[in-house]
Design an enzyme around this catalytic site. Sequence first.
Site, short mmCIF file in Angstrom:
data_model
loop_
_atom_site.label_atom_id
_atom_site.label_comp_id
_atom_site.label_asym_id
_atom_site.label_seq_id
_atom_site.Cartn_x
_atom_site.Cartn_y
_atom_site.Cartn_z
N ASP A 215 0.59 -1.34 0.12
CA ASP A 215 0.68 -0.02 -0.24
C ASP A 215 1.12 1.19 0.21
O ASP A 215 0.20 2.64 0.22
CB ASP A 215 -1.20 0.18 1.42
CG ASP A 215 -1.90 -0.99 0.52
OD1 ASP A 215 -2.56 -1.12 -0.64
OD2 ASP A 215 -2.71 -1.68 1.09
N ASP B 295 -7.48 -4.77 -3.42
CA ASP B 295 -6.60 -3.66 -3.64
C ASP B 295 -4.97 -3.57 -3.90
O ASP B 295 -5.64 -2.20 -4.62
CB ASP B 295 -6.61 -3.47 -1.80
CG ASP B 295 -7.68 -3.79 -0.71
OD1 ASP B 295 -8.32 -5.66 -1.07
OD2 ASP B 295 -7.88 -3.86 0.12
N1 GLY Z 1 -7.37 -3.61 2.88
C1 GLY Z 1 -7.77 -2.48 2.30
C2 GLY Z 1 -9.57 -1.73 2.25
O1 GLY Z 1 -9.45 -2.34 3.80
O2 GLY Z 1 -9.94 -1.89 2.34
#
Ligand code: GLY
Length: 369
Positions: free
Chosen positions: A92, A153
């Site tokens: 991320d 994600d």
């Molecule tokens: N893992 C990222 C979200 O909660 O969307």
Amino acid sequence: MIARVNWVDEACRKTIDKIERTSLSIGASFPNGSAQGRYEKTPAHDWVSGFWPGLLWLAYEETNNVRLKELAVECERQISQTLWEFEQLHHDVGFMFGLSSVNQYKHIQDEEAKRHALMAASLLAGRFNPAGGFIRAWPNWGGEDHSGWAIIDCLMNLPLLYWASREIDDPRYRHVAELHADTVLREFVRDDGSVHHIVSFDPETGKRIGELAGQGHAADSAWARGAAWALYGFTLSYSYTGKEKYLEAAERVARFFLDHLPEDKVPYWDFRLPDFGKDTPRDSSAAAIAASGLLDLAVAVQGEESKEYRQQAEAILHSLYNHYGAWEADEEALLLHATGYYAADVYVDAPLIYGDYYFVEALLKLKKL
Ligand code: GLY
């Protein structure tokens, strides 16, 4: 057709005014979810740390308020320090550095911020597993072996790689992004347009092991925010590469998402639950993410389809503004009723900073259309 000009202008004004007000209490920190009306803060290496500086830059563009810019710059300084917390970092960094360092470089031509973003892109590319063609999501948090895990994600982290390739005029990062997107297209997207949250691969051979529920209800359910990430993420891969396969995937996921929305256009936290009742939590963040992605999808296609995506995005945002906004409440956040991680009981039916970010991003896109 909703009378667009009035409500969109009014919503933009209210949200930007509120960000200017709450920036006085939030300052240069990292909000995550809100409890009892106040945002709880998280360390700079948390995956959500880019969303507040991202919001500050959106508000700065609208207001030219120098104080907002200075707060964003201080957030970026703190986020950049995490490059030296290497073991804590994860895929991320795309959200974190894209929304802070890349924005800072774009807005004020800060070469140091550009360097931070390029270092983060290198770190993200370094998480690529060539045997399986995927970017590894997380370190082994909680002692669990995550070396073969990829998650939906991550599509949203790929723009950092596309950006880096363009910036240094070198296709390596784009190649990694496309190889990962191809794996997600093949292994995560079901025929009906729903998606898995986590797919696990053997990190040595790259062979698929199976899928996991992740933040969804079950391995075969349809986590609403996962669908929103996929819709928006494939649209972004299409806009950076022009490759039709990503556009087709985005449209397939968008069809599933739109066809499964309840009447008020804000999804329950998972589209496939054993039962839905009036107390089943919604996920307003999934609605905001999808609306922003749909507005980009509307630009990517033409004719009736384009019109439909734009109208659906507008209807979602209208519902969020009218029924989910914290306009009168004593509440730092903008949007109520999101769901972070239902099974772990983390921010269930609570405001989330990324819901706020994508709501404002989408509203401003709609205003400019
Ligand atoms: N893992 C990222 C979200 O909660 O969307």
